[in-house]
Enzyme design. Sequence first.
Site: not given
Length: 692
Positions: A167, A326
């Site tokens: 991320e 995710e």
Amino acid sequence: MNPHNKSASPMTALTRRLGSSGQPAIAFGADYNPEQWPEETWAEDVRLMREAGVNLVSVGIFSWARIEPREGTYVFDWLDRVIDLLHAHGIKVDLANATASPPPWFSHTYPQSLPVREDGVKISYGSRQAFAASSPEYRRAAAALTEQIANRYASHPAVVMWHIHNEYGCHNQPDYSDGAAAGFRGWLHRRYGNLEALNAAWGTAFWSQRYDSWDEIIPPRTSGTWVNPTQQLDFARYSSDELLECYMAEAAIIRRQSTHPLTTNFMGFNMGLHQPVDYWRWSQHMDIVSNDHYLRAEDSRSFQDLAMAADLTRGWAAGKPWLLMEHSTSAVNWQPRNIAKAPGEMLRNTLQHIARGADGTLFFQWRASKAGAEKFHSGMLPHTGTDTKIWREVCELGRTLQALGEVTGSVVGGPDGAVEVAILHDTDARWASELDSHPSVDASSLHETRRWHDAFYRRGITTDFCQSTDDLSQYKLVIAPMLYLLTDEGVRNLHRYVESGGSLVVTYFSGIADENDHIRLGSYPGAFSGLLGVHIEEFFPLPEAQSIELSRFGAGSIWTELGRPTVAEVLSTVAGGPVQGSPAVTRNTYGDGRSYYVSTSLQVEGMDELLQVLCADAGVSPMLADPAPGVEVVRRCKDEQTWTFFINHNDEDVRIPAAGHELLTSQDLQGTLHLKAGSVAVVRLPAAASEL
Ligand code: GLA
């Protein structure tokens, strides 16, 4: 994007490696963080992974401190044992290069590597991602670590893909440090070449902001009032590129040693938060586009946001299959109230992602942590063990996904194969629209985009996401929701699209600025006035929470305008207030196509009514002729077959006319699908029999 490009993508190749006996398998698993647990736990982990049907885990994302406990000392024996153990149990590894969280020794030794906030406060270590993207010390250490990991595991048979960092920009961007200032200057120099061009682009004649030397230029740090908007926009572009350089450097090291696909996990439509990097640009450098998605648990329409995020991710993947890296099995830990998922919700969430083009779904994380900031975040294996709702649902999901392996490699389609509607979402337009000092704080590109996506969702029509410069010729209808900033190339492309027969819907506050965030003069909406056949002279944003009646399509909120049609047909006008009689919705013929203008933010009923007009005009059809309310219907297609996903978000059972083979119950339908409350079905049909 070209969803009909049939060449196998790296994601499709991965699903083949995950399957057995020549059959592809949907990727299923989680982040696996064995360093948080004593080694005795690992054997239980792999046994339970097998039980759940896990075939892929991401390993090592936050393992830097364990792999390199002090500078230059690498400890791999534990990771060797983890990866060997996974391999022995047939579980493949998405191996991280572990650069996401530099250890304390690093930040302590190189304090100059820490990022700095807008107001000058230096970010400390103690959480994660505490580094400045421009830091040479960070880049050097990250490169050395990546080299070590790639070198050691490139040929390990369990490793099938690489997970670079995690991320990007989640916690450390933008960075306003002196290093960032130097990097920004270099970036500007490359973009503009000379100060004269920069001064012109930034409009520095305003407020005496003219720059006389490159050294004077700084990031848009906290100042007395609004900082130059083009400086802010360029800084967002630079910050994205600076992080992309980190990704590219680490990717290059891995590519020298391995041919496995690379990815880094995106945060698309991240809870409505600011988007730190330009994912359209980044996705061109990914072998597999992957996204993380978390529900806004208190939002009763959170599944619609999920659909929108999945559609956008498919856009970044150019229509090819992508990976959900995710999501959560149940509650997260970071929302104000972390509402757990209701029974069945996780399965519906997962199948929504698959229906919309994911060929794999992984969770954060395998085993819920015992310690640390995320100890109340759900995992596949909860604190409370296997006699639990979560574990039973995880195993059920594993079985469900096993029944869907044949769907991998297919693309998302509309009733006749291709998706018919696209929504435009340019990163620069979004960034620029979110800057300060605009006509109304209520005008939000993200929210307007969501309203339009929701409207198509309610009508059972799948939408793609594209950029204004993409080839749009496959689409019958294209929506530009608050596309505030447009490059000249984007303007030309949209004109061409309509001229050659397309239908374009433009909403308020679109086409207003050029790529430097300078107003396009003469008439609003600057880039589109001629195309739309309207002349708007002044914005009249509405007071907070006020709406205004329209002659048709209900009421408008947030925004109205004073204007008139030049050649457009007026479909609705503002029915009261200071701009009474001004056009609210117009339709125009331009070349062989049509253009529509919507000068206010429509509410649900009005939006639904307008969509009927738009779809009828453009010949766009919903997936089912008679959609059942609350049932999401999405289709994937490959070769001669289609798979139609039915996701029942209702609390009641529904009956839908359908024929074909239902994969989850392995039944041939005899004309009716009985879909239980909250359940899902996937129906396979040969392409010739596309009517359900
Ligand atoms: C992000 C991160 C994960 C974890 C989850 C929690 O997606 O990538 O490491 O922190 O959020 O929801």
